[in-house]
Design an enzyme around this catalytic site. Sequence first.
Site, short mmCIF file in Angstrom:
data_model
loop_
_atom_site.label_atom_id
_atom_site.label_comp_id
_atom_site.label_asym_id
_atom_site.label_seq_id
_atom_site.Cartn_x
_atom_site.Cartn_y
_atom_site.Cartn_z
N TYR A 9 -43.60 -49.92 -38.14
CA TYR A 9 -42.38 -49.29 -38.59
C TYR A 9 -41.99 -49.93 -39.91
O TYR A 9 -41.99 -51.15 -40.03
CB TYR A 9 -41.25 -49.49 -37.56
CG TYR A 9 -39.91 -48.94 -37.98
CD1 TYR A 9 -38.86 -49.79 -38.31
CD2 TYR A 9 -39.68 -47.56 -38.04
CE1 TYR A 9 -37.61 -49.29 -38.69
CE2 TYR A 9 -38.44 -47.05 -38.42
CZ TYR A 9 -37.41 -47.93 -38.76
OH TYR A 9 -36.19 -47.44 -39.13
N ASP B 159 -45.66 -55.50 -45.33
CA ASP B 159 -44.26 -55.34 -44.91
C ASP B 159 -43.89 -56.57 -44.09
O ASP B 159 -44.16 -56.64 -42.90
CB ASP B 159 -44.10 -54.05 -44.09
CG ASP B 159 -42.67 -53.89 -43.60
OD1 ASP B 159 -42.33 -52.80 -43.08
OD2 ASP B 159 -41.89 -54.85 -43.73
N LYS C 131 -34.05 -58.86 -43.50
CA LYS C 131 -33.61 -59.63 -42.34
C LYS C 131 -33.26 -61.09 -42.68
O LYS C 131 -32.19 -61.38 -43.21
CB LYS C 131 -34.67 -59.52 -41.24
CG LYS C 131 -34.84 -58.06 -40.72
CD LYS C 131 -35.81 -57.95 -39.59
CE LYS C 131 -36.15 -56.50 -39.29
NZ LYS C 131 -35.21 -55.84 -38.38
P1 KE4 Z 1 -33.98 -52.04 -42.31
O1 KE4 Z 1 -33.90 -50.83 -43.20
O2 KE4 Z 1 -33.60 -51.72 -40.88
O3 KE4 Z 1 -33.25 -53.25 -42.87
O4 KE4 Z 1 -35.52 -52.49 -42.29
C1 KE4 Z 1 -36.51 -51.55 -41.95
C2 KE4 Z 1 -37.73 -52.27 -41.43
C3 KE4 Z 1 -38.82 -52.39 -42.27
N1 KE4 Z 1 -39.94 -53.04 -41.87
C4 KE4 Z 1 -40.01 -53.60 -40.64
C5 KE4 Z 1 -41.27 -54.31 -40.24
C6 KE4 Z 1 -38.91 -53.51 -39.74
O5 KE4 Z 1 -39.01 -54.05 -38.51
C7 KE4 Z 1 -37.75 -52.84 -40.15
C8 KE4 Z 1 -36.54 -52.68 -39.24
N2 KE4 Z 1 -36.68 -53.22 -37.93
C9 KE4 Z 1 -35.91 -52.52 -36.91
C10 KE4 Z 1 -36.24 -53.09 -35.53
N3 KE4 Z 1 -37.53 -53.62 -35.36
C11 KE4 Z 1 -34.46 -52.63 -37.18
C12 KE4 Z 1 -33.58 -52.30 -36.02
C13 KE4 Z 1 -32.99 -50.91 -36.15
O6 KE4 Z 1 -33.65 -50.00 -36.68
O7 KE4 Z 1 -31.84 -50.75 -35.69
#
Ligand code: KE4
Length: 428
Positions: free
Chosen positions: A144, A239, A267
């Site tokens: 993701y 990523d 994060k």
């Molecule tokens: P954000 O746009 O949510 O800050 O980051 C996206 C993203 C990009 N790459 C990786 C590997 C990620 O895990 C994420 C976002 N992670 C999710 C949960 N694993 C965020 C939680 C959510 O979507 O509410």
Amino acid sequence: MKTTLSEDLYERAARVMVGGVSSPVRAFKAVGGTPIFMASGRGSTIRDVDGNAYIDYVCSWGPMILGHSNPAVVKAVLAAVKRGTSFGAPTVPELRLAEKVCSAIPSMEKVRFVNSGTEATMSALRLARAYTSRTKLLKFDGCYHGHADPFLTHAGSGLATLDLPSSGGVPGYIGADAITVPYNDVPAVENAFRLHGPEIAAAIVEPVAGNMGVVVPEPGFLEAVRKLCTQHGSLLIFDEVITGFRVAPGGAQKLYGIRPDITCLGKIIGGGFPVGAYGARREVMQMVAPEGPVYQAGTLAGNPVAMAAGLATLSLLDQETYRRLEDRSARLEEGLKHEAASAGLQIRINRVGSMVGLFFGSKEVRNFEAAKGTRFKLYAGFHRSMLEEGVYLPPSAFETLFVSAAHTGGDIDRTIESAGRAFRKVPR
Ligand code: KE4
């Protein structure tokens, strides 16, 4: 466990917020029950609006590697807020965090801050397409990379949780540029490059996958992706939104000794505030405006309060902290395995540092198909039992349990005991 106030609040929230939440995975759709409204956090513990306390393994989906309300982070944020919250201009905290990130992450000579991991990966792909004058993207099933259009087919995290093969609203021509292959499948990567090599702008990968549960790169996998990108003139995007500063000070690229072309972060570098970043060697980054033709911008990018939180967080991530994270996480892994075995339950644990993935079943989980082939439907009951025990796990079988530096040995032991009771309630 009384959660009546959460239930009342959730009913109210559902009237004005879609699904009553600001991000789908929080809606407890995969585990059932009512999402819990959290009121406060300190260290490894969070408290809900009904006063229930939980040992937290969501850690805000990764950022809270030091635990909640870390005194040094709070102090830095309060001081920053008093100086003003946003100027839309360069600031010293922004520069200091940029220097810290570039000195820690081997592939980053220059960085650009954005407001989320999604913005980081979206911008990294745009940059790779401009740098190579190509459009195709190679990505991996179950990873993701945020919710930008190009990444939303065969994705993990919330899409896997909601069993969505892709998202509505993404035009077909966007998906047509994405080639998706199984994680850890070197022949499939070789085949993709054989068929499309000259068109592939970039391959993007989570160097440790954290959005299909945790899936660990097998020896040779990342090396093969690196080699094939180099051979075909494609850029390799790591990523590291989760793994950056999580699995090692220099991220997974330091841990595995692989140098990507572009790295995405998020994060942890925001210490709990909205931050993302992407960076690369100078000759790639100089294509980004205002130096080059790749446009990307953001009102609150480099926000000084968020930068202060990130700086305070990274400054506390020393070797001793990583050693403690490893020690506690290893103990958790061993304890969960032991308790499951005692309960006559078959589980698999995939772990890299303080990223822990728990699967119900006996088979090894090396990709998304295998993750979906586990008895993941048992996770809902386990999640509920652990909530009753005062342990807050991600409300999805396709996420990562995060251990923080604030988790004590006592927290880990209590979690293991709770899991022992919860495992015994899992239907065979
Ligand atoms: P954000 O746009 O949510 O800050 O980051 C996206 C993203 C990009 N790459 C990786 C590997 C990620 O895990 C994420 C976002 N992670 C999710 C949960 N694993 C965020 C939680 C959510 O979507 O509410």
